[in-house]
Design a protein around this motif. Sequence first.
Motif, PDB file in Angstrom:
ATOM      1  N   ASP A   9       0.800  -1.222   0.000  1.00 21.46           N
ATOM      2  CA  ASP A   9       0.000   0.000   0.000  1.00 21.46           C
ATOM      3  C   ASP A   9       0.833   1.271   0.000  1.00 21.46           C
ATOM      4  O   ASP A   9       0.290   2.369  -0.042  1.00 21.46           O
ATOM      5  CB  ASP A   9      -0.962   0.013   1.197  1.00 21.46           C
ATOM      6  N   ASP A  10       2.147   1.146  -0.002  1.00 15.71           N
ATOM      7  CA  ASP A  10       3.044   2.314  -0.023  1.00 15.71           C
ATOM      8  C   ASP A  10       3.494   2.561  -1.466  1.00 15.71           C
ATOM      9  O   ASP A  10       4.305   1.792  -2.008  1.00 15.71           O
ATOM     10  CB  ASP A  10       4.245   2.064   0.876  1.00 15.71           C
ATOM     11  N   PRO A  11       2.992   3.624  -2.112  1.00 15.18           N
ATOM     12  CA  PRO A  11       3.314   3.872  -3.522  1.00 15.18           C
ATOM     13  C   PRO A  11       4.806   4.005  -3.806  1.00 15.18           C
ATOM     14  O   PRO A  11       5.267   3.592  -4.871  1.00 15.18           O
ATOM     15  CB  PRO A  11       2.587   5.181  -3.834  1.00 15.18           C
ATOM     16  N   SER A  12       5.574   4.554  -2.884  1.00 18.08           N
ATOM     17  CA  SER A  12       7.014   4.709  -3.141  1.00 18.08           C
ATOM     18  C   SER A  12       7.719   3.355  -3.146  1.00 18.08           C
ATOM     19  O   SER A  12       8.624   3.128  -3.962  1.00 18.08           O
ATOM     20  CB  SER A  12       7.660   5.668  -2.138  1.00 18.08           C
ATOM     21  N   ILE A  13       7.313   2.443  -2.278  1.00 18.25           N
ATOM     22  CA  ILE A  13       7.896   1.089  -2.274  1.00 18.25           C
ATOM     23  C   ILE A  13       7.542   0.389  -3.584  1.00 18.25           C
ATOM     24  O   ILE A  13       8.397  -0.230  -4.227  1.00 18.25           O
ATOM     25  CB  ILE A  13       7.376   0.263  -1.077  1.00 18.25           C
ATOM     26  N   VAL A  14       6.287   0.488  -3.978  1.00 12.72           N
ATOM     27  CA  VAL A  14       5.834  -0.141  -5.222  1.00 12.72           C
ATOM     28  C   VAL A  14       6.611   0.410  -6.409  1.00 12.72           C
ATOM     29  O   VAL A  14       7.075  -0.346  -7.266  1.00 12.72           O
ATOM     30  CB  VAL A  14       4.313   0.056  -5.420  1.00 12.72           C
ATOM     31  N   GLN A  15       6.779   1.724  -6.453  1.00 16.23           N
ATOM     32  CA  GLN A  15       7.477   2.359  -7.571  1.00 16.23           C
ATOM     33  C   GLN A  15       8.926   1.880  -7.663  1.00 16.23           C
ATOM     34  O   GLN A  15       9.413   1.566  -8.755  1.00 16.23           O
ATOM     35  CB  GLN A  15       7.424   3.871  -7.411  1.00 16.23           C
ATOM     36  N   ILE A  16       9.608   1.815  -6.545  1.00 16.88           N
ATOM     37  CA  ILE A  16      11.010   1.362  -6.540  1.00 16.88           C
ATOM     38  C   ILE A  16      11.115  -0.089  -6.984  1.00 16.88           C
ATOM     39  O   ILE A  16      11.935  -0.431  -7.841  1.00 16.88           O
ATOM     40  CB  ILE A  16      11.636   1.547  -5.147  1.00 16.88           C
ATOM     41  N   LEU A  17      10.285  -0.951  -6.400  1.00 15.13           N
ATOM     42  CA  LEU A  17      10.327  -2.373  -6.767  1.00 15.13           C
ATOM     43  C   LEU A  17       9.970  -2.579  -8.230  1.00 15.13           C
ATOM     44  O   LEU A  17      10.624  -3.351  -8.936  1.00 15.13           O
ATOM     45  CB  LEU A  17       9.390  -3.181  -5.871  1.00 15.13           C
ATOM     46  N   GLU A  18       8.945  -1.885  -8.685  1.00 14.81           N
ATOM     47  CA  GLU A  18       8.527  -2.015 -10.080  1.00 14.81           C
ATOM     48  C   GLU A  18       9.642  -1.582 -11.023  1.00 14.81           C
ATOM     49  O   GLU A  18       9.933  -2.262 -12.012  1.00 14.81           O
ATOM     50  CB  GLU A  18       7.267  -1.184 -10.309  1.00 14.81           C
ATOM     51  N   PHE A  19      10.297  -0.475 -10.722  1.00 12.29           N
ATOM     52  CA  PHE A  19      11.399   0.003 -11.554  1.00 12.29           C
ATOM     53  C   PHE A  19      12.536  -1.020 -11.612  1.00 12.29           C
ATOM     54  O   PHE A  19      13.019  -1.374 -12.687  1.00 12.29           O
ATOM     55  CB  PHE A  19      11.928   1.342 -11.020  1.00 12.29           C
ATOM     56  N   MET A  20      12.954  -1.493 -10.445  1.00  4.59           N
ATOM     57  CA  MET A  20      14.093  -2.420 -10.389  1.00  4.59           C
ATOM     58  C   MET A  20      13.782  -3.751 -11.072  1.00  4.59           C
ATOM     59  O   MET A  20      14.611  -4.292 -11.802  1.00  4.59           O
ATOM     60  CB  MET A  20      14.501  -2.650  -8.934  1.00  4.59           C
ATOM     61  N   LEU A  21      12.588  -4.270 -10.854  1.00  6.30           N
ATOM     62  CA  LEU A  21      12.225  -5.557 -11.442  1.00  6.30           C
ATOM     63  C   LEU A  21      12.023  -5.448 -12.954  1.00  6.30           C
ATOM     64  O   LEU A  21      12.436  -6.339 -13.701  1.00  6.30           O
ATOM     65  CB  LEU A  21      10.975  -6.104 -10.759  1.00  6.30           C
ATOM     66  N   ASN A  22      11.392  -4.365 -13.408  1.00 10.21           N
ATOM     67  CA  ASN A  22      11.251  -4.148 -14.855  1.00 10.21           C
ATOM     68  C   ASN A  22      12.619  -4.000 -15.517  1.00 10.21           C
ATOM     69  O   ASN A  22      12.848  -4.522 -16.611  1.00 10.21           O
ATOM     70  CB  ASN A  22      10.412  -2.901 -15.134  1.00 10.21           C
ATOM     71  N   ARG A  23      13.510  -3.272 -14.857  1.00 10.96           N
ATOM     72  CA  ARG A  23      14.861  -3.064 -15.388  1.00 10.96           C
ATOM     73  C   ARG A  23      15.576  -4.394 -15.608  1.00 10.96           C
ATOM     74  O   ARG A  23      16.343  -4.553 -16.551  1.00 10.96           O
ATOM     75  CB  ARG A  23      15.650  -2.186 -14.420  1.00 10.96           C
ATOM     76  N   ASP A  24      15.295  -5.353 -14.733  1.00  8.76           N
ATOM     77  CA  ASP A  24      15.927  -6.663 -14.850  1.00  8.76           C
ATOM     78  C   ASP A  24      15.175  -7.605 -15.786  1.00  8.76           C
ATOM     79  O   ASP A  24      15.503  -8.782 -15.891  1.00  8.76           O
ATOM     80  CB  ASP A  24      16.064  -7.301 -13.469  1.00  8.76           C
ATOM     81  N   GLY A  25      14.142  -7.081 -16.458  1.00 11.39           N
ATOM     82  CA  GLY A  25      13.450  -7.844 -17.484  1.00 11.39           C
ATOM     83  C   GLY A  25      12.235  -8.629 -17.025  1.00 11.39           C
ATOM     84  O   GLY A  25      11.711  -9.439 -17.781  1.00 11.39           O
ATOM     85  N   HIS A  26      11.794  -8.408 -15.809  1.00 14.30           N
ATOM     86  CA  HIS A  26      10.632  -9.137 -15.307  1.00 14.30           C
ATOM     87  C   HIS A  26       9.333  -8.422 -15.676  1.00 14.30           C
ATOM     88  O   HIS A  26       9.311  -7.219 -15.883  1.00 14.30           O
ATOM     89  CB  HIS A  26      10.725  -9.290 -13.786  1.00 14.30           C
ATOM     90  N   ILE A  27       8.261  -9.184 -15.703  1.00 13.60           N
ATOM     91  CA  ILE A  27       6.929  -8.636 -15.907  1.00 13.60           C
ATOM     92  C   ILE A  27       6.370  -8.379 -14.518  1.00 13.60           C
ATOM     93  O   ILE A  27       6.302  -9.297 -13.693  1.00 13.60           O
ATOM     94  CB  ILE A  27       6.036  -9.616 -16.681  1.00 13.60           C
ATOM     95  N   VAL A  28       5.968  -7.144 -14.249  1.00 15.55           N
ATOM     96  CA  VAL A  28       5.547  -6.767 -12.900  1.00 15.55           C
ATOM     97  C   VAL A  28       4.080  -6.340 -12.898  1.00 15.55           C
ATOM     98  O   VAL A  28       3.642  -5.548 -13.729  1.00 15.55           O
ATOM     99  CB  VAL A  28       6.419  -5.610 -12.358  1.00 15.55           C
TER     100      VAL A  28
END
Length: 73
Positions: A9-28
Amino acid sequence: MAKILVIDDDPSIVQILEFMLNRDGHIVFVAGDGQEGLERARQEHPDLILLDIMMPKMDGFSVSGELFKDASL
């Protein structure tokens, strides 16, 4: 490449995780609370779920319990 569901529920945590995981080629996929997370898990069948514990509507422990009960996941 993995399908990863982030439930937090924390948008900043979601944004960071989404960025890092997408950068590594994962579907988020993301969900902002436990109920939405359960729905997304049932729709998307992710390979991995990153789950916050303290969330509105349904906490992470309840989400985890429901996920373990659901044989389709």
